[in-house]
Design a protein around this motif. Structure first.
Motif, PDB file in Angstrom:
ATOM      1  N   ARG A   1      57.495  45.998  77.235  1.00 13.51           N
ATOM      2  CA  ARG A   1      57.216  46.060  75.799  1.00 13.51           C
ATOM      3  C   ARG A   1      55.745  45.752  75.495  1.00 13.51           C
ATOM      4  NH1 ARG A   1      57.168  41.936  72.769  1.00 13.51           N
ATOM      5  NH2 ARG A   1      58.561  40.710  74.079  1.00 13.51           N
ATOM      6  N   VAL A   2      55.176  44.712  76.140  1.00 13.47           N
ATOM      7  CA  VAL A   2      53.798  44.314  75.832  1.00 13.47           C
ATOM      8  C   VAL A   2      52.763  45.033  76.686  1.00 13.47           C
ATOM      9  CG1 VAL A   2      54.488  42.062  74.935  1.00 13.47           C
ATOM     10  CG2 VAL A   2      53.788  42.259  77.329  1.00 13.47           C
ATOM     11  N   GLY A   3      53.163  45.543  77.844  1.00 15.25           N
ATOM     12  CA  GLY A   3      52.252  46.289  78.717  1.00 15.25           C
ATOM     13  C   GLY A   3      51.478  45.418  79.680  1.00 15.25           C
ATOM     14  N   VAL A   4      50.742  44.439  79.163  1.00 14.65           N
ATOM     15  CA  VAL A   4      49.949  43.515  79.986  1.00 14.65           C
ATOM     16  C   VAL A   4      50.132  42.112  79.410  1.00 14.65           C
ATOM     17  CG1 VAL A   4      47.633  42.868  80.766  1.00 14.65           C
ATOM     18  CG2 VAL A   4      48.235  45.284  80.544  1.00 14.65           C
ATOM     19  N   GLU A   5      50.296  41.140  80.301  1.00 13.04           N
ATOM     20  CA  GLU A   5      50.526  39.756  79.868  1.00 13.04           C
ATOM     21  C   GLU A   5      49.778  38.796  80.791  1.00 13.04           C
ATOM     22  OE1 GLU A   5      52.534  36.704  77.577  1.00 13.04           O
ATOM     23  OE2 GLU A   5      52.151  38.822  77.237  1.00 13.04           O
TER      24      GLU A   5
END
Length: 150
Positions: free
Chosen positions: A15-19
């Motif tokens: 969902r966020v792509g990169v964390e």
């Protein structure tokens, strides 16, 4: 890299792509990120402390290690009063989503497998959230994705 899915799952990463992989408070795990991870390296995203622990997806390292800002935030669960901005103790890397596995490759499938050799994840008492994986271990684990336990 291990995470409890209720805390942060492979679905959350998609969902966020990169964390930023924040909150690591073990020196050995920190050192694996600092010394062993490079941009573009693959990551086995492992769900722990859940009904069916196992490798749930693939991610990749998206940054070199840098200071974890949560160590400086007084209200953070990961605040470390002994850490300073001039001499931070704790580091993180940014983690990017690659894909979910077709099915979770479970811890049960990985235990006692000669093909994995001395695999850090299956060692008794291992609680680290960041562990090294050899190319042979990586390839074997991914071979289980489609066919299940051989």
């Amino acid at each position: 890299m291990k995470s409890e899915p209720e805390e942060f799952s492979i679905d959350d990463l998609e969902r966020v792509g990169v964390e930023p992989w924040s909150g690591v408070r073990n020196y050995q795990a920190r050192n694996f990120m600092r010394d062993g991870m490079r941009i573009g390296d693959g990551i086995l995203f492992y769900h722990s402390n859940c009904a069916e622990p196992g490798v749930a997806g693939l991610a990749e390292v998206r940054s070199e290690a840098y200071p974890d800002p949560t160590q400086f935030e007084r209200r953070s669960d990961y605040y470390d009063p002994a850490s300073t901005r001039e001499s931070p103790r704790w580091l993180l890397v940014d983690v990017g989503f690659r894909r979910k596995l077709e099915r979770v490759v479970t811890l049960t499938e990985l235990k006692d497998r000669d093909e994995l050799g001395d695999f850090a994840l299956t060692r008794r008492g291992n609680r680290l959230s960041v562990l090294p994986v050899t190319r042979a271990q990586w390839d074997f684990i991914l071979s289980l994705e489609k066919k299940g336990t051989p």
